[in-house]
Motif scaffolding. Structure first.
Motif, PDB file in Angstrom:
ATOM      1  N   ILE A   1       0.642  -1.370   0.051  1.00  0.00           N
ATOM      2  CA  ILE A   1       0.063  -0.070   0.035  1.00  0.00           C
ATOM      3  C   ILE A   1       0.979   1.261   0.103  1.00  0.00           C
ATOM      4  O   ILE A   1       2.025   1.152   0.344  1.00  0.00           O
ATOM      5  CB  ILE A   1      -0.819  -0.015   1.302  1.00  0.00           C
ATOM      6  CG1 ILE A   1      -0.062   0.358   2.572  1.00  0.00           C
ATOM      7  CG2 ILE A   1      -1.777  -0.972   1.280  1.00  0.00           C
ATOM      8  CD1 ILE A   1      -1.118   0.380   3.823  1.00  0.00           C
ATOM      9  N   GLY A   2       0.119   2.378  -0.150  1.00  0.00           N
ATOM     10  CA  GLY A   2       0.927   3.827  -0.101  1.00  0.00           C
ATOM     11  C   GLY A   2       1.850   3.909  -1.460  1.00  0.00           C
ATOM     12  O   GLY A   2       1.578   3.098  -2.516  1.00  0.00           O
ATOM     13  N   GLY A   3       2.622   4.949  -1.064  1.00  0.00           N
ATOM     14  CA  GLY A   3       3.455   5.414  -2.347  1.00  0.00           C
ATOM     15  C   GLY A   3       2.858   6.622  -3.100  1.00  0.00           C
ATOM     16  O   GLY A   3       1.803   6.790  -3.020  1.00  0.00           O
ATOM     17  N   SER A   4       3.474   7.174  -3.730  1.00  0.00           N
ATOM     18  CA  SER A   4       3.116   8.486  -4.643  1.00  0.00           C
ATOM     19  C   SER A   4       2.647   8.201  -6.005  1.00  0.00           C
ATOM     20  O   SER A   4       2.015   9.427  -6.559  1.00  0.00           O
ATOM     21  CB  SER A   4       4.151   9.573  -4.638  1.00  0.00           C
ATOM     22  OG  SER A   4       5.233   8.862  -5.158  1.00  0.00           O
ATOM     23  N   GLU A   5       2.675   6.926  -6.486  1.00  0.00           N
ATOM     24  CA  GLU A   5       2.321   7.117  -7.710  1.00  0.00           C
ATOM     25  C   GLU A   5       1.401   5.963  -8.106  1.00  0.00           C
ATOM     26  O   GLU A   5       1.041   5.010  -7.035  1.00  0.00           O
ATOM     27  CB  GLU A   5       3.468   6.534  -8.751  1.00  0.00           C
ATOM     28  CG  GLU A   5       4.634   7.282  -8.587  1.00  0.00           C
ATOM     29  CD  GLU A   5       4.462   8.594  -9.314  1.00  0.00           C
ATOM     30  OE1 GLU A   5       3.821   8.850 -10.354  1.00  0.00           O
ATOM     31  OE2 GLU A   5       5.307   9.814  -9.053  1.00  0.00           O
ATOM     32  N   GLU A   6       0.714   5.751  -9.113  1.00  0.00           N
ATOM     33  CA  GLU A   6      -0.451   4.823  -9.206  1.00  0.00           C
ATOM     34  C   GLU A   6       0.221   3.165  -9.771  1.00  0.00           C
ATOM     35  O   GLU A   6      -0.491   2.320  -9.469  1.00  0.00           O
ATOM     36  CB  GLU A   6      -1.397   5.043 -10.540  1.00  0.00           C
ATOM     37  CG  GLU A   6      -2.206   6.226 -10.353  1.00  0.00           C
ATOM     38  CD  GLU A   6      -3.444   5.958  -9.465  1.00  0.00           C
ATOM     39  OE1 GLU A   6      -3.558   4.755  -9.266  1.00  0.00           O
ATOM     40  OE2 GLU A   6      -3.946   6.659  -8.928  1.00  0.00           O
ATOM     41  N   VAL A   7       1.468   3.349 -10.087  1.00  0.00           N
ATOM     42  CA  VAL A   7       2.066   2.024 -10.477  1.00  0.00           C
ATOM     43  C   VAL A   7       3.190   1.672  -9.507  1.00  0.00           C
ATOM     44  O   VAL A   7       3.768   2.295  -8.938  1.00  0.00           O
ATOM     45  CB  VAL A   7       2.608   2.128 -11.992  1.00  0.00           C
ATOM     46  CG1 VAL A   7       3.324   0.907 -12.280  1.00  0.00           C
ATOM     47  CG2 VAL A   7       1.678   2.603 -13.054  1.00  0.00           C
ATOM     48  N   ILE A   8       3.271   0.262  -9.172  1.00  0.00           N
ATOM     49  CA  ILE A   8       4.185  -0.100  -8.203  1.00  0.00           C
ATOM     50  C   ILE A   8       5.032  -1.331  -8.965  1.00  0.00           C
ATOM     51  O   ILE A   8       4.281  -2.272  -9.561  1.00  0.00           O
ATOM     52  CB  ILE A   8       3.646  -0.803  -6.908  1.00  0.00           C
ATOM     53  CG1 ILE A   8       2.892   0.442  -6.213  1.00  0.00           C
ATOM     54  CG2 ILE A   8       4.643  -1.211  -5.969  1.00  0.00           C
ATOM     55  CD1 ILE A   8       2.121  -0.129  -5.042  1.00  0.00           C
ATOM     56  N   GLU A   9       6.323  -1.364  -8.933  1.00  0.00           N
ATOM     57  CA  GLU A   9       7.168  -2.110  -9.681  1.00  0.00           C
ATOM     58  C   GLU A   9       7.498  -3.349  -8.409  1.00  0.00           C
ATOM     59  O   GLU A   9       8.088  -2.796  -7.535  1.00  0.00           O
ATOM     60  CB  GLU A   9       8.238  -1.652 -10.183  1.00  0.00           C
ATOM     61  CG  GLU A   9       8.010  -0.835 -11.555  1.00  0.00           C
ATOM     62  CD  GLU A   9       9.229  -0.313 -12.150  1.00  0.00           C
ATOM     63  OE1 GLU A   9       9.694  -0.911 -13.137  1.00  0.00           O
ATOM     64  OE2 GLU A   9       9.630   0.812 -11.513  1.00  0.00           O
TER      65      GLU A   9
END
Length: 754
Positions: A702-710
């Motif tokens: 969860i979280g982060g500043s972007e829509e995509v997670i690698e």
């Protein structure tokens, strides 16, 4: 001057001096004999004075609970001479030794009369034994029975009567008449395993010595002459109430040195009388409630129940029911359930919440995420609520009142297991800290073992503004001699008052238990229940500002019970006893007070924050004075609609329940920094060859500043994910690393498959 007159005068003076000398010699001789008789060895007397007496055990209202038996069932009750009625003293003296106060142990008039009568009748028709001589006979016989020395000594030396007379002189030199009478009246054998006037009065007339009338005393005075001739019409049944409590007090030296007597005739360390704090009326009512509960639980595989009731303000024990039936060997009735240690289940939670409030870990307005979560590393701990549901955002008040497990474990994780264990030790739980490391996160859910003996005084802290006081067992004058532990403030006053508000809130309780009426009272009260993790024991605690009750139900054998979580039957017993104690008098009830440094303020019912114009429902909660609430960001107006936007922490819960919500509910996946919720760092998994095709590891980010997670697994690109980022990966043996990258944020965890 006439010489004859002078000589006569001198002769008179010489005669007077001679008389004075003779008188002085007699006095000196008498004093010398008295001193000699006093210092002469009398080992039989020393042994006699240290023998044990039965202990009369009374409740606070002077109801007799027990008269403890001595060897072979003998009862020998001691009564100070000042408490033996004068009529009893007079009648026994009249029957046995009319000139008791006028001789020095041997009644010479009685001796002459006895010799004359016996000679005239050519047989023994009259004795000359005084009360002092009879006492000497009892003393020597007591020693003989124990050591087999006195009889052999008599055979070698002088006759028995002369020896008893000599011993009587030694007694008169050592004691006053009152003391001799006291020893005598407390030592007379009456047959039928009774010694002393008190035990005889109880055995033959079923009442204490102070309640006898003159005719009964007359009859009592005749029994020692021919004990075998007299037999009580109805065998007196000695009371045998509260055996578990009496045994506890004996085991813990409460019977030692509790009754110091200002008398030289009683030398035993065991008190002849002890006054307990218990109330027999409360005890009887608690026992009746316990009996009814066992009958009600007939088909629930429950064989035993224990109850402890105490006065909150003084710590006095009012009732102690160790088991349903002390004599029920089949159900191990002699085991004391008040001291028997069991897992308390959720009953332990209020102490954790109070600690977290005191330490600033949580605030009354906080909302806890009741969502799937995993704790630990090598030993993973995954808590579940008793109904196997996840409730999403839950206010702190509701989490405690409804006894939810996941919020409790989360609070323990933030508070610290060792910190909580230290607090439980401070509350009187002795063995919790020793096993805290082994118990781990289960400590929040009652994974340790405690007893009602520890639990009830600890729970009463919540009804006493956070102050711990140890249990008190004695009353009246005995109370002043009771050695007790120290009182101490274990929680702040305001914290406890907030916890009381939580536990007495019917609405907050409804999520976990519905609007069940078991806890409904006409007076301010708090309740907490708990069930052990294997359903072996069920516990309930209830308290008002005046009384606290603890109830345990289960089996001493450890057999699981059949019943519903929530401990409704023990809770009903606790509530019924509190009803009896509070007497249903609403006007006389004492309320739980409000916290001093807090005030009630409106909050958003969902987020717990300061409500905005878009918040649908509000309620009031305690807010610390001077504290400013954050504004609610969970309700946002988008276009013409107000939407509820849950924080990212609710991702998995939201996905599990998404079909239950309308389009007006969303999840803010990016409201926090990047976090890998699963797997937890350094987790250990075990590979099962037989289930290898069904085994996988859940990944949730969860979280982060972007829509995509690698996502990278062992530094190899594994997948690129949108929101939500939740998926499974195959389980392979070895140590592995998962790295999540979102914009300029990165998180790494490792796990081991063995």
């Amino acid at each position: 001057m006439n010489v004859k007159k002078i000589i006569a005068s001198l002769q008179k003076r010489s005669g007077a001096f001679r008389l004075i000398k003779i008188a002085a010699a007699v006095v000196i001789l008498a004093i010398g004999c008295s001193i000699l008789l006093k210092i002469l060895p009398y080992k039989q007397l020393n042994f006699f004075l240290t023998r044990e007496y039965s202990t009369r055990i009374y409740d606070r209202k002077k109801n007799l609970l027990q008269v403890t038996p001595l060897k072979n069932g003998l009862r020998r009750e001691y009564v100070p001479i000042k408490e033996i009625p004068r009529d009893v003293q007079k009648i026994f003296i009249k029957a046995e030794d009319k000139r008791f106060y006028f001789h020095g142990g041997i009644d010479l008039i009685a001796v002459v009369r006895s010799v004359f009568l016996n000679a005239s009748n050519k047989k023994n028709v009259s004795g000359a034994s005084t009360i002092t001589m009879q006492l000497a006979k009892i003393i020597n016989a007591t020693y003989e029975n124990q050591n087999n020395e006195y009889q052999s000594k008599v055979k070698r030396n002088i006759s028995k009567k002369i020896y008893e007379a000599f011993c009587a002189l030694k007694l008169e030199a050592r004691f006053s008449k009152k003391e001799i009478l006291e020893l005598y009246l407390n030592s007379i054998p009456f047959g039928n395993n009774a010694e002393g006037v008190m035990s005889a009065s109880r055995l033959y007339f079923g009442k204490e010595i102070s309640s006898l009338d003159e005719q009964q005393i007359e009859l009592l005075s005749k029994i020692p002459r021919r004990p075998s001739f007299y037999s009580p019409k109805n065998k007196y049944q000695y009371p045998y109430f509260m055996p578990h409590l009496v045994r506890y007090l004996k085991d813990n030296d409460y019977f030692l040195n509790q009754k110091k007597i200002k008398s030289r005739v009683y030398k035993s360390d065991v008190p002849y009388e002890i006054n307990l704090s218990v109330d027999f009326d409360v005890q009887s009512y608690a026992q009746t409630c316990a009996d009814d509960a066992i009958k009600e639980a007939e088909f629930s595989r429950i064989s035993n129940i224990s109850v402890l009731v105490m006065d909150v303000q003084t710590g006095a024990v009012l009732a102690w029911v160790g088991s349903n039936d002390f004599n029920d060997n089949e159900s191990n009735g002699q085991i004391d359930g008040v001291r028997f240690k069991n897992q308390p289940g959720s009953s332990i939670k209020p102490f954790l919440y109070a600690l977290a409030l005191d330490n600033g870990v949580v605030k009354p307005t906080d909302v806890i995420a009741d969502v799937p979560v995993e704790y630990g590393e090598e030993k993973a701990y995954i808590p579940f609520n008793f109904n196997n549901r996840f409730n999403g955002p839950v206010r702190l008040r509701v989490a405690l009142a409804s006894s939810l497990n996941i919020p409790a474990v989360k609070i323990l994780d933030e508070t610290g297991i060792d910190v909580f264990a230290d607090k439980l030790e401070e509350l009187g739980f002795k063995d919790i800290k020793v096993n805290a490391e082994k118990t781990g996160y289960a400590l929040a859910l009652g994974g340790g073992e405690v007893s009602l003996y520890e639990f009830v005084p600890a729970f009463s802290v919540l009804a006493r503004d956070g102050k711990y006081i140890p249990l008190k067992f004695l009353s009246g004058a005995d109370e002043k001699k009771e050695i007790r532990g120290k009182s101490k403030q274990v929680y702040s006053v305001d914290t406890v008052r907030i916890i009381d508000s939580f536990l007495s809130d019917k609405g907050a309780r409804s999520l976990g238990f519905g609007y069940y009426q078991t806890f409904e009272t006409k007076y301010p009260s708090i309740f907490k229940t708990g069930t052990s993790n294997q359903f072996q024991n069920i516990t309930a605690l209830g308290a008002t500002p005046r009384y606290a009750v603890g109830v345990w139900m289960g089996n001493f054998s450890g057999e699981t019970v059949i019943g519903k979580t929530g401990s409704s039957l023990p809770a009903y017993v606790a509530k019924t006893i509190l009803d009896y104690l509070e007497n249903f008098d609403e006007l006389d009830s004492i309320p739980f007070e409000e916290p001093k440094k807090y005030h009630k303020e409106k909050i958003c019912s969902l987020s717990g924050k300061k409500p905005g114009e878009n918040c649908r429902t509000t309620l009031t909660e305690y807010v610390k004075n001077g504290e400013a609430l954050e504004s609610c960001t969970w309700h946002v107006k988008k276009g013409n609609k107000v939407k509820t936007v849950f924080p990212a922490i609710y991702q998995q819960w939201y996905l599990l329940n998404q079909n239950k919500y309308s389009e007006d509910v969303e999840l803010n996946y990016m409201d926090s920094e990047l976090k890998i919720l699963s797997p937890r760092n350094k987790s250990v998994y075990f590979y099962d060859e037989y289930s290898r095709f069904n085994q996988s590891i859940q990944v949730e980010v969860i979280g982060g500043s972007e829509e995509v997670i690698e996502i990278f697994v062992d530094d190899q690109p594994y997948r690129t994910s949108g929101r939500p980022c939740a998926f499974d990966i195959p389980m392979e043996k070895g140590v592995h690393y998962i790295r999540a990258v979102c914009g300029n944020q990165e998180k790494v965890v490792s796990y081991d498959v063995r």
